[in-house]
Every structure is written in structure tokens, then in C-alpha cells.
Design a protein around this motif. Structure first.
Motif, PDB file in Angstrom:
ATOM      1  N   THR A  18      -6.711 -10.636 -18.822  1.00  0.00           N
ATOM      2  CA  THR A  18      -7.842  -9.690 -18.574  1.00  0.00           C
ATOM      3  C   THR A  18      -8.668 -10.555 -17.623  1.00  0.00           C
ATOM      4  OG1 THR A  18      -8.801 -10.397 -20.768  1.00  0.00           O
ATOM      5  CG2 THR A  18      -7.813  -8.133 -20.443  1.00  0.00           C
ATOM      6  N   ALA A  19      -8.871 -11.783 -18.086  1.00  0.00           N
ATOM      7  CA  ALA A  19      -9.560 -12.822 -17.228  1.00  0.00           C
ATOM      8  C   ALA A  19      -9.134 -13.073 -15.558  1.00  0.00           C
ATOM      9  CB  ALA A  19      -9.580 -14.233 -17.803  1.00  0.00           C
ATOM     10  N   GLU A  20      -8.037 -12.629 -15.476  1.00  0.00           N
ATOM     11  CA  GLU A  20      -7.365 -12.610 -14.067  1.00  0.00           C
ATOM     12  C   GLU A  20      -7.399 -11.351 -13.121  1.00  0.00           C
ATOM     13  OE1 GLU A  20      -4.157 -16.190 -14.337  1.00  0.00           O
ATOM     14  OE2 GLU A  20      -3.656 -14.406 -15.509  1.00  0.00           O
ATOM     15  N   LYS A  21      -8.699 -10.875 -13.081  1.00  0.00           N
ATOM     16  CA  LYS A  21      -8.796  -9.726 -12.623  1.00  0.00           C
ATOM     17  C   LYS A  21      -8.483  -9.202 -11.238  1.00  0.00           C
ATOM     18  CE  LYS A  21     -13.354  -8.841 -15.085  1.00  0.00           C
ATOM     19  NZ  LYS A  21     -12.549  -9.442 -16.285  1.00  0.00           N
ATOM     20  N   ALA A  22      -8.383 -10.334 -10.316  1.00  0.00           N
ATOM     21  CA  ALA A  22      -7.695 -10.269  -9.035  1.00  0.00           C
ATOM     22  C   ALA A  22      -6.215  -9.970  -8.980  1.00  0.00           C
ATOM     23  CB  ALA A  22      -7.950 -11.373  -8.155  1.00  0.00           C
ATOM     24  N   CYS A  23      -5.411 -10.359 -10.143  1.00  0.00           N
ATOM     25  CA  CYS A  23      -4.088 -10.006 -10.304  1.00  0.00           C
ATOM     26  C   CYS A  23      -3.665  -8.647 -10.945  1.00  0.00           C
ATOM     27  CB  CYS A  23      -3.709 -11.095 -11.477  1.00  0.00           C
ATOM     28  SG  CYS A  23      -1.925 -10.768 -11.907  1.00  0.00           S
ATOM     29  N   LEU A  24      -4.895  -8.130 -11.753  1.00  0.00           N
ATOM     30  CA  LEU A  24      -4.629  -6.853 -12.306  1.00  0.00           C
ATOM     31  C   LEU A  24      -4.932  -5.848 -11.484  1.00  0.00           C
ATOM     32  CD1 LEU A  24      -6.225  -7.334 -16.011  1.00  0.00           C
ATOM     33  CD2 LEU A  24      -3.861  -7.319 -15.343  1.00  0.00           C
ATOM     34  N   ALA A  25      -5.794  -6.167 -10.516  1.00  0.00           N
ATOM     35  CA  ALA A  25      -6.054  -5.232  -9.186  1.00  0.00           C
ATOM     36  C   ALA A  25      -4.893  -5.122  -8.210  1.00  0.00           C
ATOM     37  CB  ALA A  25      -7.203  -5.653  -8.472  1.00  0.00           C
ATOM     38  N   MET A  26      -4.007  -5.917  -8.212  1.00  0.00           N
ATOM     39  CA  MET A  26      -2.586  -5.760  -7.090  1.00  0.00           C
ATOM     40  C   MET A  26      -1.783  -4.518  -7.630  1.00  0.00           C
ATOM     41  SD  MET A  26      -2.728  -8.106  -5.087  1.00  0.00           S
ATOM     42  CE  MET A  26      -3.503  -9.659  -4.658  1.00  0.00           C
ATOM     43  N   PRO A  27      -1.353  -3.796  -6.686  1.00  0.00           N
ATOM     44  CA  PRO A  27      -0.288  -2.791  -7.031  1.00  0.00           C
ATOM     45  C   PRO A  27       0.900  -3.244  -7.697  1.00  0.00           C
ATOM     46  CG  PRO A  27       0.140  -3.441  -4.481  1.00  0.00           C
ATOM     47  CD  PRO A  27      -1.335  -4.217  -5.366  1.00  0.00           C
ATOM     48  N   ASN A  28       1.516  -2.345  -8.597  1.00  0.00           N
ATOM     49  CA  ASN A  28       2.828  -2.656  -9.196  1.00  0.00           C
ATOM     50  C   ASN A  28       4.260  -1.907  -8.620  1.00  0.00           C
ATOM     51  OD1 ASN A  28       3.179   0.185 -10.366  1.00  0.00           O
ATOM     52  ND2 ASN A  28       1.402  -0.326 -11.401  1.00  0.00           N
ATOM     53  N   GLY A  29       5.130  -2.184  -9.001  1.00  0.00           N
ATOM     54  CA  GLY A  29       6.574  -1.687  -8.421  1.00  0.00           C
ATOM     55  C   GLY A  29       7.076  -0.456  -9.068  1.00  0.00           C
ATOM     56  N   VAL A  30       6.425   0.168  -9.962  1.00  0.00           N
ATOM     57  CA  VAL A  30       6.709   1.252 -10.432  1.00  0.00           C
ATOM     58  C   VAL A  30       7.067   2.498  -9.787  1.00  0.00           C
ATOM     59  CG1 VAL A  30       6.429   3.260 -12.564  1.00  0.00           C
ATOM     60  CG2 VAL A  30       5.721   0.706 -12.912  1.00  0.00           C
ATOM     61  N   GLN A  31       8.369   3.085  -9.665  1.00  0.00           N
ATOM     62  CA  GLN A  31       8.524   3.999  -8.888  1.00  0.00           C
ATOM     63  C   GLN A  31       9.109   5.338  -9.884  1.00  0.00           C
ATOM     64  OE1 GLN A  31       8.605   3.600  -5.729  1.00  0.00           O
ATOM     65  NE2 GLN A  31       8.271   1.495  -5.924  1.00  0.00           N
ATOM     66  N   LYS A  32       8.398   6.495  -9.928  1.00  0.00           N
ATOM     67  CA  LYS A  32       8.456   7.500 -10.809  1.00  0.00           C
ATOM     68  C   LYS A  32       9.823   8.128 -10.954  1.00  0.00           C
ATOM     69  CE  LYS A  32       3.738   8.636 -11.113  1.00  0.00           C
ATOM     70  NZ  LYS A  32       2.563   9.725 -10.854  1.00  0.00           N
ATOM     71  N   ARG A  33      10.343   8.140  -9.850  1.00  0.00           N
ATOM     72  CA  ARG A  33      11.889   8.831  -9.703  1.00  0.00           C
ATOM     73  C   ARG A  33      12.733   7.685 -10.451  1.00  0.00           C
ATOM     74  NH1 ARG A  33      14.681   6.034  -5.902  1.00  0.00           N
ATOM     75  NH2 ARG A  33      13.573   4.661  -4.458  1.00  0.00           N
ATOM     76  N   LEU A  34      12.639   6.542 -10.532  1.00  0.00           N
ATOM     77  CA  LEU A  34      13.354   5.681 -11.361  1.00  0.00           C
ATOM     78  C   LEU A  34      13.065   5.389 -12.575  1.00  0.00           C
ATOM     79  CD1 LEU A  34      13.800   2.825  -8.543  1.00  0.00           C
ATOM     80  CD2 LEU A  34      15.442   4.900  -9.065  1.00  0.00           C
ATOM     81  N   GLY A  35      11.705   5.687 -13.178  1.00  0.00           N
ATOM     82  CA  GLY A  35      11.286   5.421 -14.508  1.00  0.00           C
ATOM     83  C   GLY A  35       9.993   5.016 -14.687  1.00  0.00           C
ATOM     84  N   THR A  36       9.433   4.605 -15.812  1.00  0.00           N
ATOM     85  CA  THR A  36       8.128   4.163 -16.108  1.00  0.00           C
ATOM     86  C   THR A  36       7.894   2.841 -15.827  1.00  0.00           C
ATOM     87  OG1 THR A  36       8.431   4.210 -18.418  1.00  0.00           O
ATOM     88  CG2 THR A  36       7.726   6.235 -17.420  1.00  0.00           C
ATOM     89  N   VAL A  37       8.860   1.912 -15.729  1.00  0.00           N
ATOM     90  CA  VAL A  37       8.677   0.580 -15.427  1.00  0.00           C
ATOM     91  C   VAL A  37       9.440   0.095 -14.347  1.00  0.00           C
ATOM     92  CG1 VAL A  37       8.562   0.112 -18.120  1.00  0.00           C
ATOM     93  CG2 VAL A  37      10.883   0.174 -17.006  1.00  0.00           C
ATOM     94  N   GLU A  38       9.459  -1.165 -14.043  1.00  0.00           N
ATOM     95  CA  GLU A  38       9.930  -1.608 -12.752  1.00  0.00           C
ATOM     96  C   GLU A  38      11.368  -2.034 -12.953  1.00  0.00           C
ATOM     97  OE1 GLU A  38       5.780  -3.786 -11.115  1.00  0.00           O
ATOM     98  OE2 GLU A  38       7.106  -4.746 -12.894  1.00  0.00           O
ATOM     99  N   ALA A  39      12.124  -2.317 -14.085  1.00  0.00           N
ATOM    100  CA  ALA A  39      13.251  -2.639 -14.401  1.00  0.00           C
ATOM    101  C   ALA A  39      13.846  -1.829 -15.536  1.00  0.00           C
ATOM    102  CB  ALA A  39      13.750  -4.065 -14.437  1.00  0.00           C
ATOM    103  N   PRO A  40      14.102  -0.427 -15.165  1.00  0.00           N
ATOM    104  CA  PRO A  40      14.282   0.611 -16.469  1.00  0.00           C
ATOM    105  C   PRO A  40      15.437   0.155 -17.024  1.00  0.00           C
ATOM    106  CG  PRO A  40      14.922   1.336 -14.200  1.00  0.00           C
ATOM    107  CD  PRO A  40      14.295   0.177 -13.927  1.00  0.00           C
ATOM    108  N   SER A  41      16.006   0.955 -18.097  1.00  0.00           N
ATOM    109  CA  SER A  41      16.802   0.557 -18.834  1.00  0.00           C
ATOM    110  C   SER A  41      18.175   0.551 -18.458  1.00  0.00           C
ATOM    111  CB  SER A  41      17.154   1.898 -19.928  1.00  0.00           C
ATOM    112  OG  SER A  41      15.986   1.828 -21.004  1.00  0.00           O
TER     113      SER A  41
END
Length: 533
Positions: free
Chosen positions: A354-377
Motif C-alpha cells: 500500500t506504500a507503493e501507490k504508483a505500483c498499485l495504479a498500474m493496469p493488470n493483465g486480467v482478461q475476463k474471458r480467461l478468468g479472474t486472475v492472470e494465470a488461471p487454473s
């Protein structure tokens, strides 16, 4: 728990049988193997310690138990190789030509269909992840802070990493960051196995040196080496590298004054699926946390809480035995090393705090068609299967007289008090390739105090700042062949196997001193034995 852990030892002592840790086993006496099998599978059957771990094997019949006891008893005959000694990874042992790919072969007893899954897992293990957003959406999610883009970049050729050097930008050694409990509430969390330790409030659990475009890394590890000269009994002088660690260019302010810094070299990947299937009872049988037999060896398990089930379990992976399963180990690496979220660790921003606010503001790689995480099951399934089925290479030169002489010295010096030669894996494993296999990892997978010379000062669960899990030795003789270097121990300070032995302190001090006191011919024979593994 300690009383139950000691029961197999007390059972053997009461009946005149050899203790599991004794480096000089004598023939069984008093009870026959068959009777011992009946006692150990009926009197102990279903017994559990307070952590809920079985202290006996419930997967074996008395007949099977007798076979296991007989085949895993350390040998006292060094005139010839033992039966099946060449096949140190059981039926899955790789017998292919030894070269740089010696650690990258699939277990030889998996099916044709499973070999396809192994290859898919290998492709994902080698895959370079990219920062978001990108046109290759299935590879999105790198970082934002990270150490490497792919698993293979850390586990070089599926082998061990190396310390940082001026001529290599590849990162395969990391700095773990942690602090001890400082309040009553935090101490209760540690005691209840809710956490292993506490992260640095700004930099988290690990220093990430790299960052996606538009963000700066957290800093860069610096290693400085001093020389420590050691004189051996025959007058030979060996120079040991003594490292000190610092972080240059901290990008987000100072570390917490109570944060400890621990270097961790990436270990080889071979045989992990077999280690995962060693019965907890067989590992616990070697534990002697109070050193009741007075031999100076007091290995203990690291009891941890499984992230997925919430149950207490036996840690067996990682330098401090802090992880219970290969899948969790992979998820932790995705999270901390690459910054990729998984169902097990659904942190889209990796180790950002939480102290690295600039990091948390970056986009993530979740693709809804692939699941809710970046490396799904499905990704985790394949990476886990690949990691479980990297074959152990076959032993070499097992009948060489010098290797046999070195093996005898290894036993006589007490090295097998921690580096337990053999186990037989459990029946009924999910993957038949790992079921009921005689394997030769040369590790007890327990924690041992290795003395102040190797201490990092970092507590991890029940592991103190001077305790380390005994690393398996299989494949150690192929380190240079696979990785082009010979860096050993948790931080790669040892450049040779001789240096690695001479760094042993604490519970390993007696064995180390015996090695140092012997002559050059005996030392060379012991090293030749290790190089045959």
C-alpha cells in the motif's frame, strides 16, 4: 508433538534396533523386520501429532512396510553398489545422455498423453510475460514490480541459479525481506501458524529489482565478498568467500530498521514430484528436536498452514521448508518473482504494498474471458505437472572404487544424519508415476541449525534465523554440466563442493570437522561420490 515424533525412535531403541539417524547401522536384532512392520503399522496406525499429521504410514500393508524398512535401511556394505542405486529417481529416472538438458527431461514412467501435458507446461514455464496492456493478452500481467519475466529465467535449464555478477544481468538469486513479530497480536499470529513472518511495510516480502515502463524498481542487490582462509588437517589451505549484502538505490525510502535481508538462490527443479509424495510419517521419523539421543543432530519439521485448505501441514519445499506443495511454490513464485496472479495468490499487482501507490495504479493483465486472475487454473495445472515430473538423472560411476570409498566416508563421517539416503514414496498418489518409488534424495527435509556462519537472521515459521532445510543432493554432480557453474548453498557463496562442506557449522560441525581432518585422498574420494549423484 515432540513425544509422538520421538515414538519411532523410542520403539527402535527399546527393541535394540538402530536409530534412523545413526550413520553406522547394524543388522536388525531383537525384533524381525516383519514384527517391526506389524508394530509400526498397528500400534501406530492412525496416530497423529497435534498438528494433525500422521505419525505412521496408513498406505502400506504390514508386508509392504517390512519391504520399505528393509530397502531404506542405510547400507553397511560399501564393496559394491546397492540394488537400484543407479535409478535414484525411481522408475522415472532419466537415462538419457548427460548434457546441458540433463535436468529438463520428463519422468520416464509418465504416459504418452502426460508427456504432452509436460511439454505444454514446459512452454508455460519458459513463457515471457509482458506488461499490460499489450496485444498478446494471454501474456499480460507482468509486475508491475518483478525480478524476471519467465520461470525458466530464474531456474536456468531447470537447474540452480547463480549470484549476481558484472557479466550477467540474469537474476536467479533474490533478497527475501521479513521482520519478526513485534506485538502480542503478531506473536499470536506466528504461534497460530497464521503467518510465517511479517513483510517490510514498504518493500513487502521480496526486493523486486525490475519494473514495467513508467515505474522504477525497488533497488538492486549488492554482494561484497571477503576471504576467509581455512587450514585443513594436512596443511591444505582453502579460501572461502564470505558475503555481505546491501541494497543500492532504494527507490521508495529506507527499509524498516527491523527488516532482515536473506539471499535465496533458486534451487534445481528435478525430483520435486517425488519429494511431494514422501510420507510425512517417514520425514517425521527422523525428527529429534530435543536431540534425545545426544548425537548433536536435532532436526525438526517446519509445520505450516496450507494456504488452500487452511490445515496445518508439513513444509518440505524452499530453503526453510516454508511451503507444503509444488503448486503453492509455483504460485508464490508467480506472485513474488514475476508479479502474476493465480487462484492461489490472487494479487494482480504482485508484491506491491500500500506504500507503493504508483505500483498499485498500474493496469493488470486480467482478461475476463480467461478468468479472474492472470494465470488461471489451467495454466497452474500445467506448470505444476511440469514441475512435478522433471526427472532425476541416473547415477554415474556407482561401481567406481573411488566412488564407493567416498560413499563409505560420507556415511562414516555422519553426513547421512541429515542427508538421509533413501525413501519409498506413498501408494495411491494422484499421479501413478510417483507411487511407491524407491528414491535417493539424500535429504531428511527437516530444519537444522547450521551455525552462525550460514545464519541469515530471518525467522520463517518455525525455522529460526540459523536453521535451513537439508537440501537434496541428487543431481548435484551435474551442476556445472547443466548450469556452467558450481555455486552451492543458499546464496551461492561456495564455488566448490569442498567449500560448501567447510561452511557447515552448528549441527553439521562434527561432520565438517571430520572432513577437514582427513587427508587429500579421502577428501577427493568423498567429493567424487558427491559428483556421482
Amino acid at each position: 508433538m515432540r513425544r509422538l515424533l520421538d515414538f519411532p525412535r523410542r520403539l527402535r531403541r527399546a527393541n535394540g534396533l538402530p536409530l534412523l539417524k545413526n550413520p553406522r547401522y547394524q543388522p536388525f536384532r531383537g525384533l524381525s523386520i516383519a514384527i517391526l512392520a506389524i508394530v509400526s503399522t498397528s500400534a501406530l496406525a492412525g496416530a497423529v501429532d497435534p498438528a494433525g499429521l500422521a505419525t505412521s504410514r496408513t498406505d502400506l500393508t504390514p508386508k509392504d512396510q517390512a519391504r520399505v524398512i528393509a530397502v531404506t535401511r542405510p547400507t553397511a556394505d560399501f564393496s559394491k553398489p546397492e540394488a537400484f542405486e543407479t535409478m535414484q529417481g525411481g522408475a522415472g529416472t532419466s537415462r538419457r545422455q548427460v548434457d546441458r538438458d540433463a535436468f529438463s527431461q520428463p519422468s520416464e514412467n509418465i504416459t504418452f498423453e502426460e508427456e504432452g501435458n509436460f511439454k505444454l507446461g514446459n512452454a508455460l514455464f519458459r513463457k515471457n510475460w509482458v506488461s499490460s496492456p499489450s496485444s498478446t493478452q494471454a501474456s499480460d500481467g507482468l509486475g508491475p514490480l518483478f525480478n524476471e519475466r519467465a520461470c525458466q529465467n530464474c531456474h536456468l535449464k531447470d537447474g540452480r541459479g547463480r549470484p549476481p555478477s558484472a557479466d550477467s544481468r540474469t537474476t536467479s538469486m533474490f533478497l527475501r525481506l521479513a521482520r519478526d513479530a513485534s506485538t502480542a497480536e503478531e506473536k499470536a499470529e506466528i504461534a497460530g501458524h497464521k503467518v510465517l513472518n511479517f513483510p517490510d511495510p514498504v518493500y513487502g516480502t521480496q526486493l523486486q529489482e525490475l519494473a514495467v515502463p513508467g515505474l522504477k524498481g525497488e533497488g538492486r542487490m549488492r554482494v561484497d565478498y571477503g576471504d576467509e582462509m581455512v587450514a585443513l588437517g594436512d596443511g591444505t589451505v582453502v579460501s572461502l568467500r564470505k558475503p555481505s549484502y546491501a541494497i543500492d538505490g532504494l527507490g521508495y525510502g529506507p527499509l524498516d530498521p527491523h527488516t532482515t535481508v536473506s539471499p535465496r538462490l533458486t534451487p534445481p527443479m528435478i525430483g520435486l514430484g517425488l519429494i511431494e509424495q514422501i510420507a510425512p510419517a517417514d520425514i517425521l521419523a527422523h525428527a529429534d528436536p530435543d536431540d534425545r539421543d545426544g548425537d548433536g543432530i536435532s532436526g525438526k519439521p517446519n509445520i505450516i498452514r496450507d494456504v488452500s485448505s487452511g490445515e496445518l501441514t508439513l513444509g518440505r519445499f524452499g530453503w526453510k521448508a516454508q511451503t507444503a506443495s509444488i503448486r503453492q511454490q509455483a504460485a508464490d513464485a508467480f506472485d513474488g518473482d514475476i508479479g502474476i496472479s493465480t487462484p492461489e495468490e490472487p494479487n494482480h499487482w504482485g508484491d506491491c504494498t500500500t506504500a507503493e501507490k504508483a505500483c498499485l495504479a498500474m493496469p493488470n493483465g486480467v482478461q475476463k474471458r480467461l478468468g479472474t486472475v492472470e494465470a488461471p487454473s489451467p495454466v497452474m495445472d500445467l506448470v505444476t505437472f511440469y514441475s512435478q515430473n522433471l526427472a532425476v538423472p541416473a547415477r554415474r560411476d556407482v561401481g567406481d572404487p573411488a566412488v564407493l570409498a567416498g560413499k563409505k566416508l560420507f556415511y562414516d563421517m555422519g553426513c547421512i544424519s541429515c542427508h538421509t539416503p533413501k525413501f519409498v514414496t506413498m501408494r495411491g498418489t494422484r499421479n501413478k508415476a510417483q507411487a511407491f518409488q524407491l528414491v535417493w534424495p539424500y535429504s531428511d527435509f527437516l530444519l537444522h541449525d547450521m551455525g552462525p556462519g550460514l545464519a541469515d537472521g530471518q525467522v520463517v515459521g518455525e525455522a529460526t534465523g540459523s536453521e535451513w532445510r537439508t537440501p537434496p543432493l541428487w543431481g548435484i554432480g551435474l551442476t556445472k554440466t547443466v548450469n556452467g557453474n558450481s555455486f552451492f548453498l543458499h546464496d551461492g557463496r561456495a564455488r566448490t563442493l569442498t567449500e560448501a562442506i567447510l561452511w557447515h557449522g552448528g549441527e553439521g560441525q562434527k561432520a565438517r570437522d571430520r572432513f577437514a581432518a582427513t587427508d587429500a585422498a579421502d577428501r577427493d574420494a568423498l567429493i567424487k561420490f558427491l559428483e556421482s549423484l
